[in-house]
Write a protein that holds these residues in place. Structure first.
Motif, PDB file in Angstrom:
ATOM      1  N   ARG A 262      12.935  20.593  -1.018  1.00  0.00           N
ATOM      2  CA  ARG A 262      12.689  21.994  -0.721  1.00  0.00           C
ATOM      3  C   ARG A 262      12.384  22.153   0.758  1.00  0.00           C
ATOM      4  NH1 ARG A 262       8.794  23.521  -5.875  1.00  0.00           N
ATOM      5  NH2 ARG A 262      10.226  22.798  -7.473  1.00  0.00           N
ATOM      6  N   ILE A 375      18.465  31.726  -8.225  1.00  0.00           N
ATOM      7  CA  ILE A 375      18.387  30.463  -8.958  1.00  0.00           C
ATOM      8  C   ILE A 375      17.884  30.692 -10.383  1.00  0.00           C
ATOM      9  CG2 ILE A 375      17.353  28.174  -9.035  1.00  0.00           C
ATOM     10  CD1 ILE A 375      19.459  28.541  -6.868  1.00  0.00           C
ATOM     11  N   ASN A 376      16.868  31.508 -10.545  1.00  0.00           N
ATOM     12  CA  ASN A 376      16.358  31.798 -11.881  1.00  0.00           C
ATOM     13  C   ASN A 376      17.446  32.401 -12.770  1.00  0.00           C
ATOM     14  OD1 ASN A 376      13.794  30.869 -11.325  1.00  0.00           O
ATOM     15  ND2 ASN A 376      12.979  32.883 -10.793  1.00  0.00           N
ATOM     16  N   VAL A 379      20.026  29.681 -13.817  1.00  0.00           N
ATOM     17  CA  VAL A 379      19.552  28.706 -14.800  1.00  0.00           C
ATOM     18  C   VAL A 379      19.272  29.362 -16.148  1.00  0.00           C
ATOM     19  CG1 VAL A 379      17.704  27.081 -15.349  1.00  0.00           C
ATOM     20  CG2 VAL A 379      18.620  27.182 -13.022  1.00  0.00           C
ATOM     21  N   PHE A 380      18.567  30.488 -16.140  1.00  0.00           N
ATOM     22  CA  PHE A 380      18.146  31.118 -17.393  1.00  0.00           C
ATOM     23  C   PHE A 380      19.335  31.591 -18.223  1.00  0.00           C
ATOM     24  CE2 PHE A 380      13.849  32.485 -15.374  1.00  0.00           C
ATOM     25  CZ  PHE A 380      13.447  31.155 -15.395  1.00  0.00           C
ATOM     26  N   ASP A 415      26.237  33.163 -14.043  1.00  0.00           N
ATOM     27  CA  ASP A 415      25.748  32.389 -12.900  1.00  0.00           C
ATOM     28  C   ASP A 415      26.711  32.417 -11.721  1.00  0.00           C
ATOM     29  OD1 ASP A 415      27.712  30.752 -14.136  1.00  0.00           O
ATOM     30  OD2 ASP A 415      26.840  28.979 -13.174  1.00  0.00           O
ATOM     31  N   ASP A 478      22.023  22.328 -15.150  1.00  0.00           N
ATOM     32  CA  ASP A 478      21.041  23.414 -15.168  1.00  0.00           C
ATOM     33  C   ASP A 478      19.668  22.941 -14.706  1.00  0.00           C
ATOM     34  OD1 ASP A 478      22.950  25.183 -16.161  1.00  0.00           O
ATOM     35  OD2 ASP A 478      22.507  24.663 -18.240  1.00  0.00           O
ATOM     36  N   PHE A 479      19.198  21.842 -15.297  1.00  0.00           N
ATOM     37  CA  PHE A 479      17.862  21.353 -14.968  1.00  0.00           C
ATOM     38  C   PHE A 479      17.810  20.780 -13.550  1.00  0.00           C
ATOM     39  CE2 PHE A 479      17.674  20.709 -19.763  1.00  0.00           C
ATOM     40  CZ  PHE A 479      17.072  21.948 -19.959  1.00  0.00           C
ATOM     41  N   TRP A 482      17.524  23.713 -11.141  1.00  0.00           N
ATOM     42  CA  TRP A 482      16.156  24.226 -11.147  1.00  0.00           C
ATOM     43  C   TRP A 482      15.237  23.324 -10.318  1.00  0.00           C
ATOM     44  CZ3 TRP A 482      13.398  28.369 -12.717  1.00  0.00           C
ATOM     45  CH2 TRP A 482      12.018  28.218 -12.861  1.00  0.00           C
ATOM     46  N   VAL A 486      14.616  25.743  -7.029  1.00  0.00           N
ATOM     47  CA  VAL A 486      13.767  26.831  -7.498  1.00  0.00           C
ATOM     48  C   VAL A 486      12.777  27.280  -6.436  1.00  0.00           C
ATOM     49  CG1 VAL A 486      11.992  25.337  -8.511  1.00  0.00           C
ATOM     50  CG2 VAL A 486      12.361  27.635  -9.439  1.00  0.00           C
TER      51      VAL A 486
END
Length: 497
Positions: A262, A375-376, A379-380, A415, A478-479, A482, A486
């Motif tokens: 990050r 990003i949310n 992924v969601f 996405d 996906d994970f 995140w 994120v």
């Protein structure tokens, strides 16, 4: 001349209908002007052709007597051809003109359509697919999408909300095109194949006229686009010096990057301002040397801060694309036809409904991204779709299988616009075409192995394994997305924040 509408969030005192237009992004879409509209029209008609033929491409080859392995190999080699075209055309797009690339692609689409109309030889069809524009999976691979997303990101520079809204409608309209194409083709093929003297093969040949027609429409749209779609070039010495100083400062800031993948807040705020400035000035100030025409030189011109982000994103996209290649829509309809003995009309209805669901859900992608973050949202919305892929082969019931298919396709596209907006937000305007081209190449190259693997599994009556593997890979993407991104937020100007 387009009448400008306010693109700022409406106050609560405005009528509900006007507030809804803002929330859905229709005001943003209107404000971008005719160039963006022409891009959407071109993509929608192209996806109409892709949807109308992608659903039957595997069945078409099966009716010609080709083995499952050959069908998978055809799709793989076609995707490889798309990789080559994408690499070459996107890396030179800003030198020879984005519109010229799109025009070339439209003409190749017309040529490929004629080839599939008049020939049935495997190798001739393969050659036409590799060097031309044929969607072997029903998806939009090849050079079009990377260039079009660059144009839309370029014309919406300066506002992350506008960009997210427009890219969302880019996905929505294309899904609607695919939905209408699959519905019409399913009915037409079923009707033609039942006529006296007609066969399934002959009916499939007729549908490839849509490639010719929509390639022509795409060419017309390109010819109507203005010079604003191109990246202007400037050799200003002062601009070059300022750019070099900014890049040097950004490199120093990037050296202080925090652990866990990050970027620190101060770092991304600085890069956001620089990226936004680059986008708004609409100039390309990189010097052109004798090796500037080489791909390696073009890649080296991508700034260090851009590569720092993309080196994390590209491997994840490769994993996701490998999974999608294994269970593409064309192979999925083939799987449904084999498992449940469905007619062409029924397959068309099922696929068309799924595309309509994708279009409806994609409308919500823009508002969700504005409220939850890019990003949310990615992924969601993608996790349920990936889970549906994983469970797809489990039910013996047609109804449960179709429900899983609808969950997968209905959420699968949500996405796309946030991902394109995220890339555009962290990449300066003058690097966007090259980055989008490399991104498209990575995705397409990764997906090339998928159809061959699935074709081999299908020939060995282990088709279901492909869905279990693909669902697992998609969840890993996906994970991973995140975990790595994120913490990276975006400001309202399209840069990192």
């Amino acid at each position: 001349m387009t009448t400008a509408l306010s693109s700022t969030p409406p106050p609560s005192s405005l009528p509900p209908a006007q507030r809804l237009l803002h929330e859905l992004g229709l005001i943003s879409l209107w404000n971008t002007g005719p160039d963006s509209w022409l891009v959407l029209i071109s993509r929608t008609t192209r996806m109409f052709a892709y949807g109308s033929n992608g659903i039957f491409i595997a069945l078409f080859f099966s009716s010609l007597g080709f083995s499952d392995f050959r069908i998978g190999a055809f799709m793989t080699l076609t995707l490889l051809g798309d990789v080559i075209l994408t690499v070459i055309l996107t890396l030179i797009a800003d030198r020879i003109g984005r519109r010229n690339i799109l025009l070339f692609g439209s003409l190749m689409m017309v040529l490929s359509g004629f080839t599939f109309i008049y020939f049935e030889n495997y190798w001739i069809l393969l050659l036409a697919s590799v060097v031309g524009i044929i969607s072997a999976t029903g998806g939009d691979f090849g050079p079009f999408r990377a260039i079009e997303e660059s144009i839309l990101s370029h014309t919406t520079a300066g506002s992350s909300k506008t960009r997210s809204d427009v890219l969302s409608w880019y996905v929505v309209t294309s899904a609607l095109g695919s939905a209408v194409g699959t519905e019409i083709s399913g009915k037409v093929v079923n009707w033609l194949s039942k006529k006296e003297g007609w066969t399934d093969v002959r009916a499939y040949h007729v549908m490839f006229w849509l490639y010719v027609l929509n390639g022509g429409i795409g060419a017309i749209c390109v010819l109507l686009m203005s010079d604003k779609t191109e990246l202007a070039s400037s050799g200003s010495t002062k601009q070059l010096e300022d750019e070099e100083r900014e890049l040097e400062e950004q490199e120093r800031l990037l050296e202080g990057e925090e652990g866990g993948g990050r970027l620190s807040t101060s770092t991304v705020e600085h890069i956001a301002l620089t990226s936004s400035s680059n986008a708004n000035t609409n100039t390309d100030v990189k010097p052109e040397g004798p090796t500037s025409s080489k791909w390696s030189s073009k890649f080296s011109q991508i700034s260090p801060q851009t590569r720092a982000v993309m080196y994390k994103l590209w491997p994840l996209l490769a994993v996701d694309s490998l999974a999608d290649g294994m269970v593409g829509y064309a192979l999925t309809t083939y799987y449904l036809a084999q498992k449940f003995q469905l007619s062409n009309a029924t397959l068309g209805d099922i696929t068309s409904i799924s595309y309509f669901l994708a279009a409806v859900s994609s409308i919500a992608a823009g508002p969700l991204a504005n409220h939850l973050g890019l990003i949310n949202t990615m992924v969601f919305t993608h996790v349920p779709s990936s889970t549906a892929v994983l469970l797809f082969p489990a039910p013996d019931s047609l109804a449960l299988t179709i429900i899983l298919f609808f969950i997968r396709t209905g959420l699968n596209n949500m996405d796309q616009a946030p991902r394109a907006a995220f890339i555009a937000a962290v990449v300066p305007s003058d690097e966007l075409a090259a980055v989008n081209g490399i991104t498209s190449t990575v995705r397409t190259l990764a997906s090339t192995a998928g159809p061959t693997i699935t074709g081999w599994l299908a020939g060995g009556e282990k088709f279901w394994i492909a869905y279990v593997a693909a669902g697992s890979l998609r969840l890993a993407y996906d994970f991973g997305l995140w975990a790595l991104f994120v913490g990276m937020k975006l400001n309202q100007q399209g840069g990192r924040d």
